[in-house]
Design a protein around this motif. Structure first.
Motif, PDB file in Angstrom:
ATOM      1  N   LEU A  44       0.865  -1.167   0.000  1.00 53.74           N
ATOM      2  CA  LEU A  44       0.000   0.000   0.000  1.00 53.74           C
ATOM      3  C   LEU A  44       0.902   1.218   0.000  1.00 53.74           C
ATOM      4  O   LEU A  44       1.695   1.418   0.919  1.00 53.74           O
ATOM      5  CB  LEU A  44      -0.926   0.023   1.222  1.00 53.74           C
ATOM      6  N   GLU A  45       0.807   2.027  -1.066  1.00 46.69           N
ATOM      7  CA  GLU A  45       1.708   3.164  -1.231  1.00 46.69           C
ATOM      8  C   GLU A  45       0.917   4.402  -1.612  1.00 46.69           C
ATOM      9  O   GLU A  45       0.014   4.347  -2.454  1.00 46.69           O
ATOM     10  CB  GLU A  45       2.750   2.860  -2.305  1.00 46.69           C
ATOM     11  N   GLY A  46       1.261   5.511  -0.999  1.00 46.42           N
ATOM     12  CA  GLY A  46       0.719   6.808  -1.366  1.00 46.42           C
ATOM     13  C   GLY A  46       1.847   7.737  -1.764  1.00 46.42           C
ATOM     14  O   GLY A  46       2.899   7.755  -1.120  1.00 46.42           O
ATOM     15  N   ARG A  47       1.659   8.474  -2.843  1.00 45.88           N
ATOM     16  CA  ARG A  47       2.717   9.344  -3.346  1.00 45.88           C
ATOM     17  C   ARG A  47       2.123  10.669  -3.791  1.00 45.88           C
ATOM     18  O   ARG A  47       1.070  10.710  -4.440  1.00 45.88           O
ATOM     19  CB  ARG A  47       3.440   8.674  -4.517  1.00 45.88           C
ATOM     20  N   PHE A  48       2.811  11.744  -3.439  1.00 47.17           N
ATOM     21  CA  PHE A  48       2.408  13.091  -3.843  1.00 47.17           C
ATOM     22  C   PHE A  48       3.604  13.776  -4.492  1.00 47.17           C
ATOM     23  O   PHE A  48       4.703  13.790  -3.928  1.00 47.17           O
ATOM     24  CB  PHE A  48       1.942  13.899  -2.629  1.00 47.17           C
ATOM     25  N   VAL A  49       3.401  14.317  -5.695  1.00 45.71           N
ATOM     26  CA  VAL A  49       4.438  15.042  -6.417  1.00 45.71           C
ATOM     27  C   VAL A  49       3.829  16.326  -6.947  1.00 45.71           C
ATOM     28  O   VAL A  49       2.793  16.293  -7.621  1.00 45.71           O
ATOM     29  CB  VAL A  49       5.020  14.216  -7.583  1.00 45.71           C
ATOM     30  N   ARG A  50       4.480  17.441  -6.639  1.00 47.86           N
ATOM     31  CA  ARG A  50       4.033  18.743  -7.126  1.00 47.86           C
ATOM     32  C   ARG A  50       5.195  19.442  -7.810  1.00 47.86           C
ATOM     33  O   ARG A  50       6.200  19.776  -7.178  1.00 47.86           O
ATOM     34  CB  ARG A  50       3.528  19.595  -5.962  1.00 47.86           C
TER      35      ARG A  50
ATOM     36  N   ARG B 228      -1.586   3.459  -4.550  1.00 51.87           N
ATOM     37  CA  ARG B 228      -1.430   2.163  -5.218  1.00 51.87           C
ATOM     38  C   ARG B 228      -1.566   1.049  -4.194  1.00 51.87           C
ATOM     39  O   ARG B 228      -0.878   1.048  -3.176  1.00 51.87           O
ATOM     40  CB  ARG B 228      -0.073   2.076  -5.901  1.00 51.87           C
ATOM     41  N   LEU B 229      -2.469   0.137  -4.479  1.00 52.97           N
ATOM     42  CA  LEU B 229      -2.679  -1.024  -3.623  1.00 52.97           C
ATOM     43  C   LEU B 229      -2.339  -2.265  -4.445  1.00 52.97           C
ATOM     44  O   LEU B 229      -2.900  -2.467  -5.525  1.00 52.97           O
ATOM     45  CB  LEU B 229      -4.120  -1.073  -3.122  1.00 52.97           C
ATOM     46  N   THR B 230      -1.420  -3.071  -3.953  1.00 51.19           N
ATOM     47  CA  THR B 230      -0.975  -4.258  -4.671  1.00 51.19           C
ATOM     48  C   THR B 230      -1.261  -5.495  -3.835  1.00 51.19           C
ATOM     49  O   THR B 230      -0.772  -5.612  -2.707  1.00 51.19           O
ATOM     50  CB  THR B 230       0.531  -4.187  -4.981  1.00 51.19           C
ATOM     51  N   LEU B 231      -2.058  -6.374  -4.394  1.00 50.97           N
ATOM     52  CA  LEU B 231      -2.238  -7.710  -3.831  1.00 50.97           C
ATOM     53  C   LEU B 231      -1.339  -8.619  -4.654  1.00 50.97           C
ATOM     54  O   LEU B 231      -1.650  -8.943  -5.811  1.00 50.97           O
ATOM     55  CB  LEU B 231      -3.693  -8.148  -3.918  1.00 50.97           C
ATOM     56  N   LYS B 232      -0.220  -8.999  -4.101  1.00 55.42           N
ATOM     57  CA  LYS B 232       0.760  -9.754  -4.867  1.00 55.42           C
ATOM     58  C   LYS B 232       0.165 -11.064  -5.364  1.00 55.42           C
ATOM     59  O   LYS B 232      -0.531 -11.760  -4.623  1.00 55.42           O
ATOM     60  CB  LYS B 232       2.015 -10.005  -4.024  1.00 55.42           C
TER      61      LYS B 232
ATOM     62  N   VAL C 130      -2.128 -11.142  -7.498  1.00 53.81           N
ATOM     63  CA  VAL C 130      -3.474 -10.828  -7.990  1.00 53.81           C
ATOM     64  C   VAL C 130      -3.448  -9.610  -8.902  1.00 53.81           C
ATOM     65  O   VAL C 130      -3.924  -9.643 -10.033  1.00 53.81           O
ATOM     66  CB  VAL C 130      -4.452 -10.621  -6.822  1.00 53.81           C
ATOM     67  N   GLY C 131      -2.869  -8.501  -8.442  1.00 52.84           N
ATOM     68  CA  GLY C 131      -2.808  -7.322  -9.290  1.00 52.84           C
ATOM     69  C   GLY C 131      -2.640  -6.045  -8.508  1.00 52.84           C
ATOM     70  O   GLY C 131      -2.650  -6.030  -7.264  1.00 52.84           O
ATOM     71  N   ASP C 132      -2.455  -4.943  -9.270  1.00 51.17           N
ATOM     72  CA  ASP C 132      -2.346  -3.601  -8.716  1.00 51.17           C
ATOM     73  C   ASP C 132      -3.660  -2.866  -8.919  1.00 51.17           C
ATOM     74  O   ASP C 132      -4.308  -2.994  -9.959  1.00 51.17           O
ATOM     75  CB  ASP C 132      -1.228  -2.801  -9.400  1.00 51.17           C
ATOM     76  N   PHE C 133      -4.008  -2.049  -7.940  1.00 51.65           N
ATOM     77  CA  PHE C 133      -5.187  -1.205  -8.027  1.00 51.65           C
ATOM     78  C   PHE C 133      -4.756   0.203  -7.632  1.00 51.65           C
ATOM     79  O   PHE C 133      -4.126   0.388  -6.586  1.00 51.65           O
ATOM     80  CB  PHE C 133      -6.299  -1.714  -7.104  1.00 51.65           C
ATOM     81  N   GLY C 134      -5.070   1.167  -8.486  1.00 52.75           N
ATOM     82  CA  GLY C 134      -4.565   2.509  -8.231  1.00 52.75           C
ATOM     83  C   GLY C 134      -5.631   3.566  -8.370  1.00 52.75           C
ATOM     84  O   GLY C 134      -6.608   3.432  -9.110  1.00 52.75           O
ATOM     85  N   PHE C 135      -5.408   4.669  -7.649  1.00 51.64           N
ATOM     86  CA  PHE C 135      -6.201   5.884  -7.777  1.00 51.64           C
ATOM     87  C   PHE C 135      -5.236   7.036  -7.962  1.00 51.64           C
ATOM     88  O   PHE C 135      -4.274   7.169  -7.199  1.00 51.64           O
ATOM     89  CB  PHE C 135      -7.073   6.118  -6.535  1.00 51.64           C
ATOM     90  N   ARG C 136      -5.482   7.849  -8.994  1.00 48.22           N
ATOM     91  CA  ARG C 136      -4.568   8.927  -9.316  1.00 48.22           C
ATOM     92  C   ARG C 136      -5.336  10.219  -9.460  1.00 48.22           C
ATOM     93  O   ARG C 136      -6.392  10.262 -10.094  1.00 48.22           O
ATOM     94  CB  ARG C 136      -3.837   8.612 -10.636  1.00 48.22           C
ATOM     95  N   ALA C 137      -4.802  11.266  -8.877  1.00 48.35           N
ATOM     96  CA  ALA C 137      -5.390  12.594  -9.014  1.00 48.35           C
ATOM     97  C   ALA C 137      -4.286  13.569  -9.382  1.00 48.35           C
ATOM     98  O   ALA C 137      -3.212  13.557  -8.783  1.00 48.35           O
ATOM     99  CB  ALA C 137      -6.063  13.034  -7.706  1.00 48.35           C
ATOM    100  N   ILE C 138      -4.521  14.403 -10.422  1.00 50.49           N
ATOM    101  CA  ILE C 138      -3.529  15.371 -10.872  1.00 50.49           C
ATOM    102  C   ILE C 138      -4.219  16.671 -11.220  1.00 50.49           C
ATOM    103  O   ILE C 138      -5.423  16.718 -11.420  1.00 50.49           O
ATOM    104  CB  ILE C 138      -2.738  14.859 -12.098  1.00 50.49           C
TER     105      ILE C 138
END
Length: 710
Positions: A669-675, A696-700, A702-710
C-alpha cells in the motif's frame, strides 16, 4: 497405472506410474491393490504422496487417504485429506483441498471436483499469498479472496471466482460477482490488468483499463485506453518484441486535445517513443530511436514521460575490443515548448565518429579519432565539418622522489564549410554569410604530481599531493568565424582544470601557454572513511583571452579558483561539494554541495546549488536552489519520505514530494504526492498534470489497483 498428469504440463497422460510404499497388498479376488505407509507414486515429474493408496483394477478408481500431496512439475503442490480418482486418475473428487501455488499463492477449499485432469471446481474457496501468522496459524491472513465457488483452469493457468469478496484481516471490504486472476505458474498471460481510477482538474474523472496481450514467447502488446469525463478518450499502447539478434520497444498514444489549461488548443494529439537495437554480428550493431510528440503539454497531461527536447536517431556502430570503435548516425531534434524556434532546430546527417588506440614500446598510448558531421537548419547556420584529433600520453615514475610525470600531446585539424542563412540571433554564429575555414591546434603538456603519504598509525594515513601542469601551444584567438556547434555548453570545474583543451568539443580550441596548479589533501581512516579536499587554478602566460565567454572562469589570465570537498569520516555522514570562486574578488560563481546523514533506519539529505548566468541556458539568469529529502523506515514493513527543492532566486518552490508505503510478502500500500512548478514560458502558466497524487494497492499475485489525481 496411468493418468496422474494434467494436460499441457509436459508429461503424457498415459505415461507409466511407479510407486513405493512400506507395504503393498494385492487382492486377486477383488483385483484391488493397496499400498500403505509413506506411499509415493511417480509419473514423469509428478509425485503423489499419501498414507494409504488403493487402486481398483476393475473400475479404474484410485483412492488416496491421509496427508495426500500432489506435487506438480511447475512446483505447485495440492494437499488434501482424501482423493477419489477415476478415468485414469484424470477425474476425481478431493476432500479438504489445500494448494501451495507459484509465487507463494495459497488456496483452500472444503471440496473440489477434478475433470479431465485439467479443470478443478472448488467449493467455499479462499485464496491468499500471505504467510500464516506464526503465533496463531488459524488467524485470518492480512488479505484473502473468498468465494462461494471457483474454478481452477490449469491449462489456462487461471482461477475464476463466483460471488467473490475481498477480506482484510477477516473483514469483508469489497464484493464482485465475478473475478479472475492468474494462478502464478505462467510468467506472462493475456488478459486485463488492474485498472487505475482518478480525477484531475484537466481530465475530470477518468479510468485507465489496460489489456495485456501475450502474442507469443517473443512479443507482447499492452493496450491502455483512458476514458475521462472532460476529454475525448485517449488510447495508449506499448509493443515489445525480442529477436535472436536484438529487440524493439514502441510506446505510443493518440487522442483528441479538446482544450489546454490555457484555454486554447484543439485537435488530434499523440506521441511515439520507439527504440530498437540489433546485433549484425560480433563486431557491428545497429539501432534506432524515434521520439516525437505534439507538445510537452500533451505528455504532461496524460502522464507520458514529459520531456523538454526529443531526439530521434538511427545508427550503425562497430566495436574492436579496446582498440577501436566507429559509429555513423543521423539525428533529428524536436523542441516541445511553444517558445522554441522550430526553424533553427538542427538536423544532423551524417554524424561520424571513429577512434583507434595503440600502445608503443615505451609505455605510451596513441589515440587517433575523427569527428565529422553535416548540420542543416531552416534558419541560422548550416555547417559541414571534418575533424581529426591525434593524442599521445606517456607516464613516467621517478623512483628517487616518487614524482609522477605524464607527457601529453594533442593535435587537432578541422575543415569547415558553412552557410549563414539569415541574421537570426543564435549561439551558432559565423562572421560572414558563408565560406570555408580550416582550424588547427597543437597542445603539449607536462603534468607533475608528488603524492606524499604519511602513516598516522591507528588514525589511518594522510596524503598531500601537489600537482602542476605546463601546457603550451599556438594562440588561437576568438575563432569567431568558425561555427560553434559542439562547444557551446562547457563548465570550468576541478574536473576540467587539467584538460589540454577545456572545451568538450572541437569547434572551439583553447590556445597559448598556461600553468595549472592544484593541491590535494586527504586523510584515510581505518574504518574506511576519508576526508579529501582539492583547490587549484590556472595561469595563462599570454594576454589573449581566447574564446571564453565572460563569467566562464577562464576569460582572464588568472582563472577562477576551483575546488572540491569530500567529507565522510564515519559511515553515517557524507558531504560532497564542488565550488568555483572569482579569481580576483573571491566571489562565488558555482557552489554545488550535498550532505547526507544516516541515522538507524533513516537518512537526511540536504543540497545547495548556486551558479552564475550562462548564455546557453534560457532564461539567462543566476540559479540558486536548496533541496531537502528525509526518508525513514519504521520496522520491517513501513517507509516514508518527504522532500522538495526551492528556488531562492525567484522565491518559488521547484518541486515538492512526499510518499509513504507499507510492504510485506503479499501486500503493498503506497501513497505518493508530487508537485512540480514547471510553467509554460509563453503563458507563464503551470503545465497541466504538474500535480500528482497516487494511491497504489498491490495484492501480490493478484494485481495492482490505483487511484490517481492530478
Amino acid at each position: 497405472m496411468p493418468g496422474l498428469s494434467r494436460s499441457g504440463a509436459g508429461t503424457p497422460s498415459n505415461a507409466p506410474v511407479t510407486f513405493t510404499a512400506d507395504e503393498v497388498e494385492y487382492d486377486r479376488d477383488r483385483a484391488l491393490v493397496t499400498a500403505r505407509g509413506r506411499v509415493e507414486a511417480f509419473q514423469g515429474e509428478r509425485i503423489l504422496r499419501a498414507d494409504e493408496f488403493t487402486y481398483d483394477r476393475n473400475s479404474g478408481v484410485a483412492t488416496a487417504r491421509g496427508n495426500v500431496q500432489l506435487l506438480e512439475a511447475d512446483g505447485q503442490v495440492v494437499f488434501a485429506e482424501s482423493a477419489v480418482l477415476s478415468n485414469r486418475m484424470r477425474d476425481g473428487v478431493i476432500d479438504g483441498l489445500r494448494a501451495l501455488l507459484a509465487q507463494n499463492g495459497r488456496m483452500a477449499a472444503t471440496g473440489a471436483r477434478r475433470t479431465n485432469g485439467e479443470i478443478i471446481d472448488l467449493a467455499r474457496v479462499s485464496y491468499s499469498s500471505c504467510n500464516t501468522c506464526e503465533r496463531d496459524p488459524l488467524e485470518p491472513p492480512l488479505w484473502q479472496l473468498r468465494a462461494r465457488v471457483a474454478t481452477w483452469d490449469q491449462p489456462a493457468r487461471q482461477i475464476r471466482y463466483r460471488d467473490a469478496r475481498l477480506e482484510f484481516a477477516g473483514v469483508p471490504l469489497l464484493y464482485s460477482p465475478y473475478f479472475q486472476h492468474p494462478d502464478g505458474s505462467a510468467p506472462r498471460q493475456s488478459g486485463f490488468l488492474s485498472p487505475t481510477f482518478g480525477v484531475t482538474r484537466y481530465l475530470g474523472a477518468f479510468a485507465e483499463i489496460p489489456y495485456y496481450w501475450a502474442i507469443n514467447d517473443s512479443e507482447d502488446v499492452k493496450i491502455a485506453p483512458i476514458i475521462s469525463s472532460r476529454q475525448a478518450p485517449n488510447l495508449g499502447a506499448e509493443y515489445r518484441r525480442r529477436f535472436n539478434t536484438g529487440q524493439i520497444a514502441v510506446n505510443a498514444s493518440v487522442g483528441y486535445q479538446v482544450r489546454e489549461e490555457s484555454g486554447s488548443g484543439t485537435g488530434f494529439a499523440g506521441h511515439i517513443f520507439a527504440r530498437g537495437r540489433f546485433s549484425i554480428d560480433e563486431t557491428y550493431r545497429t539501432g534506432f530511436d524515434l521520439n516525437r510528440a505534439t507538445s510537452e503539454t500533451y505528455l504532461r497531461t496524460w502522464r507520458y514521460e514529459p520531456r523538454r527536447v526529443l531526439t530521434s536517431s538511427a545508427f550503425v556502430e562497430g566495436f574492436w575490443g579496446q582498440e577501436g570503435y566507429a559509429r555513423i548516425d543521423g539525428r533529428a531534434y524536436q523542441g516541445l515548448r511553444s517558445t522554441d524556434d522550430v526553424s533553427s532546430i538542427p538536423f544532423v546527417l551524417p554524424n561520424i565518429y571513429a577512434d583507434y588506440t595503440a600502445r608503443d614500446g615505451i609505455g605510451g598510448t596513441w589515440t587517433i579519432d575523427t569527428s565529422d558531421f553535416a548540420v542543416f537548419r531552416g534558419t541560422g547556420t548550416d555547417t559541414r565539418r571534418g575533424a581529426t584529433r591525434l593524442r599521445y600520453a606517456l607516464p613516467y615514475t621517478e623512483t628517487t622522489t616518487g614524482s609522477l610525470f605524464t607527457l601529453r600531446a594533442q593535435g587537432d585539424l578541422a575543415i569547415y564549410s558553412f552557410d549563414k542563412l539569415d541574421e537570426a540571433p543564435n549561439l551558432v554564429t559565423t562572421g560572414s554569410a558563408s565560406g570555408n575555414s580550416t582550424q588547427q591546434n597543437i597542445r603539449v603538456g607536462l603534468d607533475w604530481r608528488l603524492p606524499l603519504v604519511r602513516d598516522a598509525g591507528i588514525y589511518g594515513s594522510q596524503l598531500i599531493e601537489p600537482r602542476v601542469q605546463f601546457v603550451t601551444g599556438p594562440v588561437t584567438g576568438l575563432q569567431a568565424r568558425v561555427p560553434n556547434e559542439d562547444s557551446i555548453d562547457y563548465e570550468f570545474t576541478d574536473a576540467t582544470l587539467f584538460e589540454l583543451n577545456r572545451f568538450g568539443g572541437r569547434d572551439r580550441q583553447e590556445g597559448g601557454s598556461r600553468v595549472d596548479a592544484a593541491l590535494r589533501a586527504a586523510w584515510f581512516f581505518p574504518n574506511g572513511g576519508q576526508i579529501e579536499a582539492l583547490a587549484g587554478r590556472s595561469y595563462r602566460l599570454n594576454t589573449d583571452g581566447g574564446p571564453f565567454y565572460a563569467g566562464s572562469g577562464l576569460e582572464n589570465r588568472e582563472s577562477d579558483w576551483v575546488g572540491r570537498l569530500r567529507l565522510s569520516p564515519v559511515p553515517w555522514l557524507t558531504v560532497l561539494g564542488r565550488a568555483r570562486a572569482d579569481g580576483e574578488t573571491g566571489e562565488r560563481r558555482l557552489v554545488d554541495t550535498s550532505a547526507t546523514v544516516s541515522y538507524g533506519t533513516g537518512s537526511f539529505t540536504a543540497g545547495y546549488l548556486y551558479s552564475t548566468a550562462v548564455p546557453y541556458i534560457t532564461p539567462v539568469r543566476e540559479r540558486e536552489e536548496v533541496a531537502l529529502t528525509v526518508s525513514q523506515r519504521f520496522g520491517a514493513n513501513y517507509r516514508a519520505s518527504v522532500g522538495g527543492r526551492y528556488d531562492l532566486g525567484i522565491h518559488r518552490a521547484v518541486l515538492a514530494t512526499a510518499s509513504a508505503a507499507y510492504e510485506d510478502e503479499c501486500f503493498v500500500l503506497e501513497g505518493r504526492f508530487v508537485r512540480r512548478f514547471a510553467e509554460d514560458p509563453a503563458t507563464r502558466n503551470l503545465y497541466p498534470g504538474n500535480t500528482l497524487f497516487l494511491i497504489r494497492l498491490t495484492l501480490k499475485t493478484v494485481g495492482d489497483f490505483g487511484f490517481r489525481a492530478i
